[in-house]
Design a protein around this motif. Structure first.
Motif, PDB file in Angstrom:
ATOM      1  N   CYS B  86      66.128  42.310  21.150  1.00 17.72           N
ATOM      2  CA  CYS B  86      66.531  43.005  19.932  1.00 17.72           C
ATOM      3  C   CYS B  86      67.556  42.152  19.200  1.00 17.72           C
ATOM      4  CB  CYS B  86      67.140  44.361  20.297  1.00 17.72           C
ATOM      5  SG  CYS B  86      67.637  45.389  18.894  1.00 17.72           S
ATOM      6  N   LEU B  87      67.549  42.238  17.874  1.00 17.46           N
ATOM      7  CA  LEU B  87      68.566  41.586  17.058  1.00 17.46           C
ATOM      8  C   LEU B  87      69.281  42.657  16.241  1.00 17.46           C
ATOM      9  CD1 LEU B  87      66.968  38.391  15.401  1.00 17.46           C
ATOM     10  CD2 LEU B  87      68.862  38.444  16.999  1.00 17.46           C
ATOM     11  N   SER B  92      78.068  42.474   5.045  1.00 18.31           N
ATOM     12  CA  SER B  92      79.226  43.140   4.438  1.00 18.31           C
ATOM     13  C   SER B  92      78.864  44.487   3.827  1.00 18.31           C
ATOM     14  CB  SER B  92      79.858  42.237   3.365  1.00 18.31           C
ATOM     15  OG  SER B  92      78.885  41.896   2.391  1.00 18.31           O
ATOM     16  N   GLU B  93      77.571  44.702   3.496  1.00 21.14           N
ATOM     17  CA  GLU B  93      77.179  45.955   2.847  1.00 21.14           C
ATOM     18  C   GLU B  93      76.036  46.672   3.559  1.00 21.14           C
ATOM     19  OE1 GLU B  93      76.353  45.028  -1.244  1.00 21.14           O
ATOM     20  OE2 GLU B  93      78.138  43.767  -1.400  1.00 21.14           O
ATOM     21  N   GLY B  94      75.781  46.344   4.800  1.00 17.33           N
ATOM     22  CA  GLY B  94      74.708  47.036   5.506  1.00 17.33           C
ATOM     23  C   GLY B  94      74.375  46.370   6.817  1.00 17.33           C
ATOM     24  N   ARG B  95      73.397  46.938   7.518  1.00 19.80           N
ATOM     25  CA  ARG B  95      73.035  46.462   8.855  1.00 19.80           C
ATOM     26  C   ARG B  95      71.519  46.444   8.998  1.00 19.80           C
ATOM     27  NH1 ARG B  95      77.459  50.138  12.140  1.00 19.80           N
ATOM     28  NH2 ARG B  95      79.083  48.611  11.647  1.00 19.80           N
ATOM     29  N   LEU B  96      71.062  45.617   9.926  1.00 19.48           N
ATOM     30  CA  LEU B  96      69.633  45.510  10.183  1.00 19.48           C
ATOM     31  C   LEU B  96      69.404  45.370  11.674  1.00 19.48           C
ATOM     32  CD1 LEU B  96      66.778  45.107   8.835  1.00 19.48           C
ATOM     33  CD2 LEU B  96      67.202  42.658   9.026  1.00 19.48           C
ATOM     34  N   ALA B  97      68.422  46.111  12.178  1.00 22.75           N
ATOM     35  CA  ALA B  97      68.002  45.963  13.572  1.00 22.75           C
ATOM     36  C   ALA B  97      66.549  45.524  13.572  1.00 22.75           C
ATOM     37  CB  ALA B  97      68.158  47.281  14.330  1.00 22.75           C
ATOM     38  N   ILE B  98      66.220  44.580  14.444  1.00 21.25           N
ATOM     39  CA  ILE B  98      64.857  44.060  14.534  1.00 21.25           C
ATOM     40  C   ILE B  98      64.441  44.066  15.996  1.00 21.25           C
ATOM     41  CG2 ILE B  98      63.285  42.181  13.915  1.00 21.25           C
ATOM     42  CD1 ILE B  98      65.568  41.022  12.167  1.00 21.25           C
ATOM     43  N   LYS B 120      70.070  50.713  17.008  1.00 22.15           N
ATOM     44  CA  LYS B 120      69.332  50.124  18.130  1.00 22.15           C
ATOM     45  C   LYS B 120      68.440  51.170  18.782  1.00 22.15           C
ATOM     46  CE  LYS B 120      70.140  47.036  22.072  1.00 22.15           C
ATOM     47  NZ  LYS B 120      69.747  47.764  23.271  1.00 22.15           N
ATOM     48  N   SER B 121      68.955  52.384  18.916  1.00 14.70           N
ATOM     49  CA  SER B 121      68.146  53.454  19.506  1.00 14.70           C
ATOM     50  C   SER B 121      66.908  53.746  18.659  1.00 14.70           C
ATOM     51  CB  SER B 121      68.978  54.738  19.637  1.00 14.70           C
ATOM     52  OG  SER B 121      70.011  54.556  20.568  1.00 14.70           O
ATOM     53  N   LYS B 122      67.043  53.654  17.357  1.00 14.20           N
ATOM     54  CA  LYS B 122      65.902  53.940  16.480  1.00 14.20           C
ATOM     55  C   LYS B 122      64.775  52.921  16.696  1.00 14.20           C
ATOM     56  CE  LYS B 122      68.582  56.190  12.826  1.00 14.20           C
ATOM     57  NZ  LYS B 122      67.892  57.495  12.803  1.00 14.20           N
ATOM     58  N   VAL B 123      65.114  51.640  16.754  1.00 19.57           N
ATOM     59  CA  VAL B 123      64.054  50.640  16.932  1.00 19.57           C
ATOM     60  C   VAL B 123      63.479  50.728  18.349  1.00 19.57           C
ATOM     61  CG1 VAL B 123      64.833  49.073  15.111  1.00 19.57           C
ATOM     62  CG2 VAL B 123      65.714  48.774  17.438  1.00 19.57           C
ATOM     63  N   GLU B 124      64.298  51.116  19.309  1.00 19.68           N
ATOM     64  CA  GLU B 124      63.782  51.283  20.665  1.00 19.68           C
ATOM     65  C   GLU B 124      62.871  52.501  20.746  1.00 19.68           C
ATOM     66  OE1 GLU B 124      67.359  51.227  22.977  1.00 19.68           O
ATOM     67  OE2 GLU B 124      67.327  49.038  23.176  1.00 19.68           O
ATOM     68  N   MET B 125      63.190  53.531  19.997  1.00 17.12           N
ATOM     69  CA  MET B 125      62.328  54.717  19.941  1.00 17.12           C
ATOM     70  C   MET B 125      60.984  54.349  19.330  1.00 17.12           C
ATOM     71  SD  MET B 125      61.126  57.075  17.469  1.00 17.12           S
ATOM     72  CE  MET B 125      62.309  57.028  16.117  1.00 17.12           C
TER      73      MET B 125
END
Lengths: 126, 139
Positions: B86-87, B92-98, B120-125
């Motif tokens: 996972c990444l 500065s204005e948001g986040r991203l999970a991959i 992180k939980s959302k992408v794992e779900m």
């Protein structure tokens, strides 16, 4: 050049395996921890320096840090332009604590950051 | 809902091929399960950065998909790094999970109000929901 503040923060990084501070081309300026993982972390640090420009195009502002969860370790890269702070911690480390300490670590690198910026500016003039 | 993301073949390649196809109507519903206050867009993409589907702010999804693919591949292909799971990217204005799902990637973009743990939980779900059907795409 490394401030005492920076050195005093290192014991708080529970689970830390290796820490590197590199310039934008991957040259190591500061190191701490296990030297056996340095080469791998150095390569990843150079990768971060290259991809942070792409990440800045997401429309989310400037890239501050990236956390990569690998099978055997967690790696955190923080942008301190023109430097990159990279930390390798155990796969089961509390990464929340590491991310919590990042702003203090980045702030403590300010003297080195400014010194490298001056050197880059001077070498650009020469 | 996750299993409905792949439909029984409507137009199989040749008779009795049994090839699984992706139901384009079901995919946004599945991805939409990860959309909550603060989450801007969730997108499923292939390794070339092309979208398969998205939920949320679809206008931003194509750009996010292209960059997410690039960043993932850069961090994934480093020698001796082990498998990348996972990444999490902080800007500065948001986040991203991959996260990778079979041969695809899912990216979840949110503002800074969404905790990293929740992202992180959302992408794992989504990985848990879509792993099985996406593994069978084209088989």
């Amino acid at each position: 050049m490394t401030s005492k503040t920076f050195q005093s923060l290192l014991p708080r990084l529970v689970g830390l395996k290796t820490l590197l501070v590199c310039d934008g081309e991957g040259a190591i300026l500061l190191r701490a921890g296990d030297s056996g993982s340095e080469l791998r972390l150095q390569r990843l640090s150079a990768t971060f320096a290259q991809t942070t420009e792409h990440t800045g195009k997401l429309g989310l502002g400037k890239n501050r840090h990236i956390t990569a969860f690998y099978e055997d370790a967690i790696i955190v890269h923080a942008s301190c332009l023109p430097l990159v702070l990279s930390l390798m911690v155990d796969a089961d480390a509390n990464v929340g604590l590491i991310l919590d300490e990042l702003p203090q670590l980045v702030a403590a690198l300010a003297p080195l950051q400014q010194h490298v910026e001056r050197l880059n500016t001077q070498s650009g003039r020469d | 809902r996750a299993s409905s993301a792949t439909a029984a073949p409507r137009r199989p390649f040749g008779e009795g091929s049994g090839m699984s196809l992706l139901d384009p109507k079901a995919l946004p519903e599945v991805l939409g399960e990860a959309v909550s206050p603060g989450v801007r867009v969730v997108t499923l993409l292939n390794r070339s950065g092309l979208q398969l589907g998205s939920a949320g702010n679809n206008a931003a999804a194509a750009t996010i998909a292209a960059i997410a693919s690039k960043v993932w591949q850069s961090h994934e292909k480093v020698d001796d790094a082990g498998a990348l799971g996972c990444l999490l990217i902080e800007c500065s204005e948001g986040r991203l999970a991959i996260k990778s799902i079979a041969s695809f990637l899912v990216a979840c973009c949110a503002d800074a109000s969404v905790p990293f743990g929740a992202l992180k939980s959302k992408v794992e779900m989504l990985h848990a929901s879509l792993q099985w059907p996406l593994q069978h795409i084209g088989q």
